[in-house]
Scaffold this motif. Structure first.
Motif, PDB file in Angstrom:
ATOM      1  N   SER A 191     -65.893  49.318 -24.736  1.00  0.00           N
ATOM      2  CA  SER A 191     -65.509  47.906 -24.766  1.00  0.00           C
ATOM      3  C   SER A 191     -64.058  47.756 -25.198  1.00  0.00           C
ATOM      4  O   SER A 191     -63.644  48.337 -26.208  1.00  0.00           O
ATOM      5  CB  SER A 191     -66.402  47.133 -25.737  1.00  0.00           C
ATOM      6  N   ASP A 192     -63.283  46.985 -24.448  1.00  0.00           N
ATOM      7  CA  ASP A 192     -61.894  46.679 -24.825  1.00  0.00           C
ATOM      8  C   ASP A 192     -61.276  45.821 -23.722  1.00  0.00           C
ATOM      9  O   ASP A 192     -61.959  45.446 -22.765  1.00  0.00           O
ATOM     10  CB  ASP A 192     -61.072  47.952 -25.023  1.00  0.00           C
ATOM     11  N   TYR A 193     -59.973  45.543 -23.889  1.00  0.00           N
ATOM     12  CA  TYR A 193     -59.263  44.733 -22.896  1.00  0.00           C
ATOM     13  C   TYR A 193     -58.786  45.604 -21.733  1.00  0.00           C
ATOM     14  O   TYR A 193     -58.391  46.761 -21.926  1.00  0.00           O
ATOM     15  CB  TYR A 193     -58.061  44.043 -23.538  1.00  0.00           C
ATOM     16  N   LEU A 194     -58.839  45.024 -20.504  1.00  0.00           N
ATOM     17  CA  LEU A 194     -58.313  45.713 -19.328  1.00  0.00           C
ATOM     18  C   LEU A 194     -56.802  45.524 -19.279  1.00  0.00           C
ATOM     19  O   LEU A 194     -56.308  44.403 -19.171  1.00  0.00           O
ATOM     20  CB  LEU A 194     -58.935  45.132 -18.047  1.00  0.00           C
ATOM     21  N   THR A 195     -56.058  46.626 -19.385  1.00  0.00           N
ATOM     22  CA  THR A 195     -54.605  46.545 -19.317  1.00  0.00           C
ATOM     23  C   THR A 195     -54.079  46.868 -17.921  1.00  0.00           C
ATOM     24  O   THR A 195     -52.931  46.540 -17.600  1.00  0.00           O
ATOM     25  CB  THR A 195     -53.973  47.508 -20.327  1.00  0.00           C
ATOM     26  N   ALA A 208     -58.957  40.925 -18.859  1.00  0.00           N
ATOM     27  CA  ALA A 208     -60.253  40.468 -19.385  1.00  0.00           C
ATOM     28  C   ALA A 208     -60.785  41.466 -20.402  1.00  0.00           C
ATOM     29  O   ALA A 208     -60.498  42.667 -20.343  1.00  0.00           O
ATOM     30  CB  ALA A 208     -61.239  40.294 -18.234  1.00  0.00           C
ATOM     31  N   PHE A 209     -61.572  40.975 -21.346  1.00  0.00           N
ATOM     32  CA  PHE A 209     -62.254  41.845 -22.297  1.00  0.00           C
ATOM     33  C   PHE A 209     -63.604  42.216 -21.690  1.00  0.00           C
ATOM     34  O   PHE A 209     -64.397  41.350 -21.320  1.00  0.00           O
ATOM     35  CB  PHE A 209     -62.462  41.142 -23.641  1.00  0.00           C
ATOM     36  N   ILE A 210     -63.859  43.486 -21.575  1.00  0.00           N
ATOM     37  CA  ILE A 210     -65.118  43.921 -20.959  1.00  0.00           C
ATOM     38  C   ILE A 210     -65.919  44.729 -21.966  1.00  0.00           C
ATOM     39  O   ILE A 210     -65.360  45.386 -22.852  1.00  0.00           O
ATOM     40  CB  ILE A 210     -64.873  44.750 -19.689  1.00  0.00           C
ATOM     41  N   SER A 211     -67.222  44.673 -21.808  1.00  0.00           N
ATOM     42  CA  SER A 211     -68.125  45.413 -22.675  1.00  0.00           C
ATOM     43  C   SER A 211     -68.570  46.696 -21.977  1.00  0.00           C
ATOM     44  O   SER A 211     -68.445  46.847 -20.759  1.00  0.00           O
ATOM     45  CB  SER A 211     -69.355  44.566 -23.015  1.00  0.00           C
ATOM     46  N   ALA A 212     -69.100  47.608 -22.753  1.00  0.00           N
ATOM     47  CA  ALA A 212     -69.614  48.856 -22.182  1.00  0.00           C
ATOM     48  C   ALA A 212     -70.727  48.527 -21.180  1.00  0.00           C
ATOM     49  O   ALA A 212     -71.623  47.730 -21.457  1.00  0.00           O
ATOM     50  CB  ALA A 212     -70.141  49.757 -23.284  1.00  0.00           C
TER      51      ALA A 212
END
Length: 352
Positions: A77-81, A183-187
């Motif tokens: 989980s984290d932000y897509l760069t 966007a912030f995505i989760s595992a």
């Protein structure tokens, strides 16, 4: 006067009798000639029973599947760069598809790498001391444990760091993107799909009665409504070791070359399996005389007399039919004119 009338009547009666006699003789002269067997002339066409090759075919409806298919998901989980999804285009194995924010992981890797380097220097110093001081052995073991623990932590962080970069697992066609950059995505979040459709797998079911004739390598002819009469050639790749206990059918997988990328996963395909060719007895289909639930043919003997014989039929092909029993190669059978025949009559052959 009465005598004259009587004479005239007799003359008319004689003329009438003569006319009637002429009609009878004329009818006899033009009557059909009787032949042996008590039947009128029977003009028919005949043919010989021959051995000829027949290609057994099985038709089924199948589904197109990608040769390799995967959902591209995030393992953390984290932000897509960074998001490099060019929808509907080819990507190569190992090509970067997405990048997540990895600043923290990189910092942690640097920290642990520096700590590990210092611990290894201390370990090397203790190894030198053990050659002159016996008490240093316990310190050496303690320092070795620290080095091992730090190395394990570094390996774990490096593994997490590698998960921040999402790469294509194989060559294929990238699908539509499901997320946006930033966007912030989760595992477990699905980013897109990847399908290798340079070769298409075809999945279809075949009735168990054809099982003995199905083998890997048999040719497939495949069509699809989108491309009309265009035929795609393939072959059987594998058979499911289990049959469906409900439908009594076996699942078959085939492969079809698809360099032009015309076939797509999910398509409904018309599949034709070409089973092995074999030599069988064949007769013209029009020679068959159906009667109730049985089939008969008229066989001609050496004296041109016909007999009715029951036959067991097999595979049908346009214009011909396979004979499983009841006839032998070389037998002569009636193909045209069967509707006027009876067992025992003598036939005459029409010119071909």
């Amino acid at each position: 006067m009465p005598k004259t009338q009587n004479r005239l009547i007799w003359i008319l009666l004689a003329a009438l009798c003569g006319f009637l006699g002429y009609l009878v003789i004329s009818a006899q002269d033009h009557a059909p000639t009787k032949r042996a067997g008590g039947s009128q002339d029977n003009n028919v066409r005949t043919a010989k029973v021959v051995m000829a090759p027949i290609s057994r075919e099985v038709k089924a409806l199948g589904t197109a599947l990608a040769y390799d298919s995967a959902k591209i998901v995030s393992a953390t989980s984290d932000y897509l760069t960074l998001l490099q999804i060019r929808e509907g285009t080819q990507v190569k194995k190992g090509e970067i598809i997405a990048q997540l924010n990895d600043t923290e992981e990189k910092a942690r890797v640097n920290e642990l790498a520096a700590l590990l380097a210092e611990q290894k220097r201390q370990l090397a110093r203790l190894k030198n001391l053990t050659q002159t001081q016996a008490s240093a052995i316990s310190l050496l073991d303690e320092q070795q444990a620290k080095v091992n623990a730090t190395q394990a932590q570094l390996d774990a962080v490096q593994a997490r760091l590698s998960e921040m970069v999402i790469r294509a697992p194989f060559d294929g066609l990238i699908g539509l993107r499901q997320v946006s950059e930033g966007a912030f995505i989760s595992a477990g979040t699905v980013l897109t799909t990847l399908d290798d459709i340079s070769t298409i797998r075809v999945e279809f079911n075949v009735a168990e009665r054809y099982l003995a004739n199905l083998t890997p390598g048999l040719a497939l002819r495949i069509t699809n409504v989108a491309y009309g009469n265009e035929v795609f050639s393939g072959e059987i790749k594998a058979l499911d070791p289990r049959l469906d206990p409900v439908t009594r059918s076996i699942k078959v997988h085939g492969v079809v070359a698809n360099q032009a990328l015309k076939l797509r996963p999910g398509m409904l395909l018309n599949v034709q399996v070409e089973l092995a060719q074999s030599q069988v007895l064949q007769i013209p289909e029009k020679a068959i005389v159906p009667l109730q639930n049985k089939h008969y043919v008229f066989v001609v003997d050496a004296e041109n007399k016909v007999s009715q014989r029951e036959v067991e039929l097999g595979e049908r092909i346009p214009g011909s039919v396979e004979v499983l029993s009841g006839l032998a190669e070389g037998d002569e059978i009636v193909t045209e004119g069967t509707q006027k025949l009876r067992p025992g009559v003598t036939i005459s052959r029409m010119e071909q």
